[in-house]
Enzyme design. Structure first.
Site, short mmCIF file in Angstrom:
data_model
loop_
_atom_site.label_atom_id
_atom_site.label_comp_id
_atom_site.label_asym_id
_atom_site.label_seq_id
_atom_site.Cartn_x
_atom_site.Cartn_y
_atom_site.Cartn_z
N HIS A 72 0.84 -1.19 0.00
CA HIS A 72 0.00 0.00 0.00
C HIS A 72 0.88 1.24 0.00
CE1 HIS A 72 -3.86 -1.98 1.81
NE2 HIS A 72 -3.42 -2.58 0.73
N TYR A 201 -9.74 4.72 7.36
CA TYR A 201 -9.97 5.03 8.77
C TYR A 201 -11.09 6.07 8.82
CZ TYR A 201 -5.48 2.77 9.85
OH TYR A 201 -4.47 1.87 9.99
N TYR A 385 3.25 6.69 9.98
CA TYR A 385 2.48 5.51 9.62
C TYR A 385 3.37 4.44 8.97
CZ TYR A 385 -1.63 2.81 8.23
OH TYR A 385 -2.58 1.81 8.10
#
Length: 399
Positions: A72, A201, A385
């Site tokens: 990703h 999210y 992240y």
């Protein structure tokens, strides 16, 4: 019986460390109180940072990861149904995350351990540590009704939050920090295609939701729920309805419904214990710290811990320097607290707290709106992240 490093726990931290030490020619054995099927079958994290992916390549464990892992380059945030994308790869110079379940990671670690004859003691009962404040520590256990003991140079506790290792450190030495969140995650696994090729999210007025996956045909979905909720009250239909409401109509239209084959409620907690070393005992992974799953840091932090520890043991046994071992706790904790900060922050901007009033909600909405419009804010989120780099390594002067 003797070994150089005794590892308590055959989870990700313990097994990655065992392979790192074998690669450096350092003797190690792993003791695990459960059997392989139990450890490998635990449903846990599924997002690997670049540091974890790189380590699997270094250890030559990345064959299936390359074939089956989903890379990703971005992730999505949603506020009351309106989504926007964070282009992590573009913002971090090409760094990505890979969706590959912890169960698959454990299978790779165990298969390689069998091939390399890496010693693992399964179903080890009554494990006890002794002499960790001296120079000759030992680990004892009982298996098949027989008592055993191994002498070692060092012990590494990778046995999780409820394990024996952290409890072996005197309470007057240990300082703990904890934040228990007033909600949990109700999660399901279903053999249906995911709603999107990247994670979403979602912050909704009714609470948080996450659209995730384990493969192109298996989806992992979560919704925020109360800690006192009864799983029996959540039929699949009720779950899908609530999930789609929180994700918003655009994403809901892409959700494929189907029967769940795993459903559970997980509490959220932030926890850190300091120091991560006492005497001849080192802590790694969940034995030393817990993060809420919002930032996908749990297993990745365990990997960064043992990467540092593997370097420290190699420095000790190959060059006779204790600089890495002596500096391990401070170095590991510096990264741990950054991950704790990010996980706490990400949880705070995506969840509904019981004490929130109108002002709190508007601040939360403003925060997400700021991220939507600020490249600098997006870069900060992306850097955290995908995983901060391992820093603070041992200088050449220490060798």
């Amino acid at each position: 019986m003797r070994t150089q490093v005794a590892i308590i726990g055959a989870g990700p931290a313990g097994m990655f460390l065992a392979h790192l030490l074998r690669r450096e020619g350092i003797d190690a054995m792993v003791l695990e109180r459960r059997d392989r099927a139990y450890v490998e079958g635990r449903v846990r994290a599924g997002v690997l940072e670049q540091v974890t992916v790189d380590l699997m390549h270094r250890l030559r464990l990345a064959g299936r990861l390359q074939r089956e892992g989903l890379v990703h380059g971005g992730t999505n945030l949603s506020l009351d149904g309106r989504s926007f994308r964070i282009d992590m790869a573009a913002l971090t110079g090409g760094s990505t995350v890979t969706v590959y379940g912890q169960q698959e990671v454990m299978r790779d670690l165990f298969d390689a351990a069998e091939a390399d004859d890496l010693p693992i003691v399964w179903n080890a009962e009554d494990v006890a540590l002794a002499g960790i404040d001296g120079e000759r520590p030992t680990v004892s256990w009982r298996a098949d009704g027989v008592d055993h003991q191994v002498a070692c140079d060092y012990i590494v506790g990778c046995d999780g939050y409820h394990g024996i290792s952290r409890a072996a450190i005197p309470p007057e030495v240990l300082t703990t920090f904890e934040r228990v969140y007033p909600f949990g995650w109700l999660g399901i696994l279903a053999d249906v295609p995911p709603a999107d090729h990247e994670l979403i999210y979602a912050n909704h007025e009714r609470g948080f939701a996450l659209a995730s996956m384990r493969s192109t045909t298996r989806s992992r979905y979560y919704i925020q729920c109360g800690l006192g909720e009864d799983i029996a009250d959540w039929s699949d239909d009720r779950f899908w309805d609530e999930l789609c409401l929180r994700l918003g109509p655009d994403t809901a239209a892409k959700v494929t419904r189907g029967p769940s084959f795993e459903k559970a409620i997980a509490p959220l907690r932030s926890f850190v214990s300091e120091p991560m070393r006492w005497g001849r005992l080192f802590l790694a992974g969940d034995a030393a710290h817990i993060v809420p799953p919002t930032g996908a840091k749990g297993m990745n932090l365990a990997v960064s811990d043992v990467t540092m520890l593997g370097e420290a043991f190699a420095l000790h046994y190959k060059h006779g320097s204790d600089a890495g071992l002596d500096g391990y706790s401070a170095r590991a904790l510096a990264r741990v607290w950054k991950a704790e900060r990010f996980s706490w922050w990400f949880t705070s901007v995506t969840h509904r707290f019981p004490t929130m009033d109108g002002f709190d909600r508007r601040i939360q909405m403003a925060e997400l709106d700021y991220i939507r419009g600020s490249e600098a804010a997006q870069r900060t989120l992306a850097e955290n992240y995908v995983g901060l780099p391992l820093t603070g390594g041992i200088s050449s002067e220490a060798v």
